[in-house]
Design an enzyme around this catalytic site. Sequence first.
Site, PDB file in Angstrom:
ATOM      1  N   CYS A 191     -25.611 -15.166 -13.830  1.00 23.73           N
ATOM      2  CA  CYS A 191     -25.510 -13.582 -14.459  1.00 23.73           C
ATOM      3  C   CYS A 191     -23.923 -13.841 -14.838  1.00 23.73           C
ATOM      4  CB  CYS A 191     -25.789 -12.695 -13.264  1.00 23.73           C
ATOM      5  SG  CYS A 191     -25.340 -10.979 -13.990  1.00 23.73           S
TER       6      CYS A 191
ATOM      7  N   CYS B 195     -21.899 -10.609 -14.256  1.00 24.04           N
ATOM      8  CA  CYS B 195     -21.578 -10.570 -12.897  1.00 24.04           C
ATOM      9  C   CYS B 195     -20.039 -11.634 -12.375  1.00 24.04           C
ATOM     10  CB  CYS B 195     -22.586 -11.171 -11.724  1.00 24.04           C
ATOM     11  SG  CYS B 195     -24.530 -10.875 -11.789  1.00 24.04           S
TER      12      CYS B 195
END
Lengths: 154, 78
Positions: A45, A48
């Site tokens: 991700c 993230c």
Amino acid sequence: MARADVKVGETFPAFVAAGVVNLAGGDLPATAGRVVLVDFWASWCAPCKASFPAMAKLHADYAGRGLVIAAVGIDEKPAAATAFWKKLAPPFATLHDPEQKLVKQVVVPTMPTSYLLGRDGRVRFIHEGFHGDATDREIRKEIELLLAEKNKPS
Amino acid sequence: MKISRLLLLALVVGTALFSGCANGNLARVKPWERATLADYTMRSDRDPLHTAMAEHVFFSRETAAGGRGVGGSGCGCN
């Protein structure tokens, strides 16, 4: 808007019961009676990954005042989570939810999602996604608010 | 009269066909299950030459440009 099972005002599920482990080995961070930022991340991700330096700065600024940051990785492959953690080397507690039990209980609406918990363990604020400075500013205001609150019985 | 009956029939058939889309039990990929979607091999633009050729074809045949791809690093994150 995506559905989420853990909402503001509800008690956040316990890490231990979900089998969450500390990637650094050793115990899980102590959270009872503390203001906690729980952040769900994954190695695949990109937002993230972008949020980790911001959380490192939050840790530097607020850990001394009692903030606990617990970043929970939800990678299905433990090696991917470990490699991500080693590469970024964050100063805060970085955990792994190996069977995705915690994330399935919480039902995050998107990746990443972070939950700010008050001293009573209840969710006070939820942040869907990471949007750079805008998210950072909001989270800081909320952390200041929660740290200023006195210890409340649960 | 004939047209309005045809329209009504089309509406009824369309409703019957698409009412399943409102079913809350449809399988959906959860946010924590998107690791495979974010994989490099799932990117449609991983080969620059192929991407350039495809964009040329789309533009030449359909006068279409852009609008492809998945946001949020391929996994629909954020």
